[in-house]
Design a protein around this motif. Structure first.
Motif, mmCIF file in Angstrom:
data_model
loop_
_atom_site.group_PDB
_atom_site.id
_atom_site.type_symbol
_atom_site.label_atom_id
_atom_site.label_comp_id
_atom_site.label_asym_id
_atom_site.label_seq_id
_atom_site.Cartn_x
_atom_site.Cartn_y
_atom_site.Cartn_z
ATOM 1 N N CYS A 104 8.896 3.782 -2.694
ATOM 2 C CA CYS A 104 8.082 4.255 -1.572
ATOM 3 C C CYS A 104 7.365 3.112 -0.870
ATOM 4 O O CYS A 104 7.254 3.104 0.369
ATOM 5 C CB CYS A 104 7.057 5.278 -2.062
ATOM 6 N N VAL A 125 -0.505 0.742 5.667
ATOM 7 C CA VAL A 125 -0.004 2.008 5.114
ATOM 8 C C VAL A 125 0.480 1.837 3.675
ATOM 9 O O VAL A 125 0.123 2.647 2.808
ATOM 10 C CB VAL A 125 1.097 2.594 6.021
ATOM 11 N N PRO A 126 1.294 0.812 3.341
ATOM 12 C CA PRO A 126 1.663 0.624 1.939
ATOM 13 C C PRO A 126 0.449 0.421 1.029
ATOM 14 O O PRO A 126 0.415 0.944 -0.092
ATOM 15 C CB PRO A 126 2.548 -0.630 1.964
ATOM 16 N N LEU A 129 2.677 9.485 9.743
ATOM 17 C CA LEU A 129 2.989 8.500 8.710
ATOM 18 C C LEU A 129 1.802 8.292 7.781
ATOM 19 O O LEU A 129 1.957 8.267 6.547
ATOM 20 C CB LEU A 129 3.376 7.172 9.366
ATOM 21 N N ALA A 142 1.633 9.298 3.810
ATOM 22 C CA ALA A 142 1.337 8.320 2.769
ATOM 23 C C ALA A 142 0.206 8.796 1.863
ATOM 24 O O ALA A 142 0.255 8.618 0.640
ATOM 25 C CB ALA A 142 0.975 6.974 3.398
ATOM 26 N N GLU A 173 6.812 0.654 8.833
ATOM 27 C CA GLU A 173 5.798 -0.055 9.611
ATOM 28 C C GLU A 173 6.419 -1.215 10.389
ATOM 29 O O GLU A 173 6.035 -1.485 11.515
ATOM 30 C CB GLU A 173 4.696 -0.593 8.671
ATOM 31 N N TYR A 181 7.651 2.414 3.091
ATOM 32 C CA TYR A 181 6.520 2.347 4.027
ATOM 33 C C TYR A 181 6.485 1.003 4.743
ATOM 34 O O TYR A 181 6.160 0.934 5.940
ATOM 35 C CB TYR A 181 5.212 2.595 3.286
ATOM 36 N N PHE A 188 7.388 12.112 5.698
ATOM 37 C CA PHE A 188 6.808 10.833 5.281
ATOM 38 C C PHE A 188 6.116 10.905 3.919
ATOM 39 O O PHE A 188 5.522 9.914 3.484
ATOM 40 C CB PHE A 188 5.823 10.340 6.338
#
Length: 512
Positions: free
Chosen positions: A501, A409-410, A450, A454, A509, A505, A195
């Motif tokens: 990326c 997450v992004p 994850l 990240a 998700e 992500y 990840f």
């Protein structure tokens, strides 16, 4: 106060100071003091509390093992440099390359022997390939880029035998202490590697740019590079003369260019305050020998793999993969490193290396890791004080309530990219954001691998692309490129990779 917005104050302090000073350690120190005074608000209570946090975290068995590993790894590299292993490897490689494609192929393949740390790879390979590519007339920025893209991005995803692994596993251990996860630190680190999208995407983009970018793009970049170089020539002339005096004629090798000119960049008075690196002076006086690098490296990697497998097998793991998952990898890596260091002293003694030289390499190399060790200890202490203030509970409650889950997450990745670009430190970014990431994961924002991937990806971005990164400065200096021009050259492809990326992500998700 517990679990309120007050728990964010240490991090609100750390990040602005790090951005302002371009150094992470001062921000962590101030953040630790403020957090300690919030826990114990008395004249000397906060000070004593800060000291207690540092001592307690550094004295923890697993943390102390990591400190020993990092110092020992620095000693390992120092021994190789002081005994002529780096310069010997450089000279050996120079004689075996005749074509541009072969030179680029060698640049990539050489990462198999120099993946232990980005700075080590740059210092070892850059002088060699620069000499080779100059004869072939290849664009200098493209050459530097090919080395850089196989440095930080590659080191971030190699699971064994590097200082990066020790540091990353240490962060996993610290963060897991404040969760109920059943992951072991090393298993979680290995699970996060797929990840780290930025590292993988950057390696793919770098491969394409290295071997498939057309001549038209190279000529355009070379014209820009030449104009920038002429403009910067006068400002840099005295430094180049100073560094050039220490470079050997045949290899163009280490000779003080890397460390000496990096120190030149860091001093305010570029002409009077430059301090030569004693390691480079010592390594320049020894007979180069590639064997002094290759043999210890093979011993270290073999022992690391063997002891890691044995550790996992002893814990019930059957089969190679299950044994690696079950292993106490941190202990195995430390054991392998200690045995390798003993072997190196005996090996170099048989090769007639004086004990004074090997002891110097051992101590000087280890001391060069002290800044990383101090950084890590402060991160442990700040994480502990933030936990006592209820940092995790606050993040779980507030962020997951207001931010849609699929964007967390992004957003964490983008936030980390911004921080790492402005402070130029992948280690610092990871240390600041990992506690936040684990708190978000505990609140349902994403699974731990994850989230960890990240955070690691965001720090890798800054370590590769930032003009303040030690790797960028070292590479630009050794290849005689203007730092900002070279950083901008890298940032274009890094920004493209980062954009890819963010999409990845979001997809993960949304789908999983």
């Amino acid at each position: 106060m517990y679990g309120s917005i007050v728990s964010l104050i240490p991090f609100f302090v750390v990040i602005p100071i790090a951005l302002w000073t371009k150094q992470v350690i001062p921000g962590l120190g101030v953040g630790l003091l403020i957090g300690a005074y919030l826990v114990h608000p008395s004249l000397f209570g906060g000070l004593q509390s800060a000291i207690t946090y540092v001592v307690k975290e550094a004295a923890t068995s697993s943390n102390l093992n990591l400190v020993l590993f990092l110092y020992g790894f620095g000693s390992f590299v120092g021994l190789i440099r002081a005994t002529g292993g780096v310069t010997g490897f450089s000279a050996w490689v120079t004689k075996r390359v005749q074509t541009e494609r072969g030179a680029f192929g060698l640049t990539w393949v050489s990462s198999l022997a120099t993946f232990m740390a980005p700075d080590f790879r740059i210092i070892t390979i850059a002088p060699v390939v620069k000499h080779v590519f100059n004869k072939l007339g290849v664009n200098t920025q493209k050459v530097a880029y090919a080395i850089d893209v196989t440095s930080t991005p590659l080191c971030a995803v190699v699971p064994l035998g590097t200082a990066f692994v020790g540091y990353m596993v240490g962060l996993m251990h610290t963060s897991l202490d404040h969760t109920s996860s059943t992951y072991t630190p090393y298993r979680l680190f290995v699970s996060s590697i797929p990840f780290n999208f930025f590292a993988w995407v950057m390696l793919a983009v770098g491969f394409v740019m290295t071997f498939f970018v057309g001549k038209r793009h190279e000529k355009s970049a070379e014209s820009t590079e030449r104009a920038d170089t002429i403009q910067a020539h006068r400002r840099r002339l005295s430094s180049v003369r100073h560094a050039g005096a220490m470079v050997t004629a045949e290899t163009g090798a280490i000779g003080g260019v890397a460390r000496g000119v990096i120190n030149h960049k860091k001093t305010k008075d570029h002409h009077d305050n430059e301090i030569p690196d004693p390691m480079e002076i010592v390594s320049g006086r020894v007979q180069p020998s590639a064997v002094n690098l290759i043999v210890p490296l093979c011993v270290l990697l073999s022992l690391t793999l063997g002891l890691t497998y044995w550790s996992g097998y002893s814990n019930g793991g059957r089969g190679a993969f299950q044994a690696l998952v079950q292993a106490n990898a941190s202990a195995a890596m430390l054991q392998a490193l200690v045995v390798t260091l003993f072997f190196m002293f005996v090996f170099y003694a048989f090769r007639r290396q004086p004990i004074s030289r090997t002891m110097f390499g051992f101590m000087q190399g280890g001391n060069e890791m002290m800044s990383v060790i101090v950084l890590l200890v402060l991160i442990w202490a700040v994480s502990a004080v933030s936990s006592d203030l209820g940092f995790s509970q606050f993040c779980q409650r507030e962020i997951t309530r207001f931010v849609p889950q699929m964007f967390i997450v992004p957003a964490l990745f983008v936030f980390g990219c911004v921080i790492s670009y402005f402070i130029g430190s992948s280690f610092g970014t990871w240390g600041m954001l990992m506690p936040l990431g684990f708190s978000l994961a505990a609140g349902g924002a994403g699974n731990l691998p994850l989230i960890a991937g990240a955070v690691f990806a965001s720090g890798t971005f800054g370590g590769f692309a930032s003009p303040l990164s030690d790797n960028t400065v070292a590479m630009a200096t050794m290849m005689k490129l203007p730092v900002m021009s070279y950083a901008n050259y890298k940032t274009k492809s890094a920004a493209l990779a980062a954009g890819i990326c963010v999409v990845l992500y979001l997809l993960f998700e949304w789908l999983f």
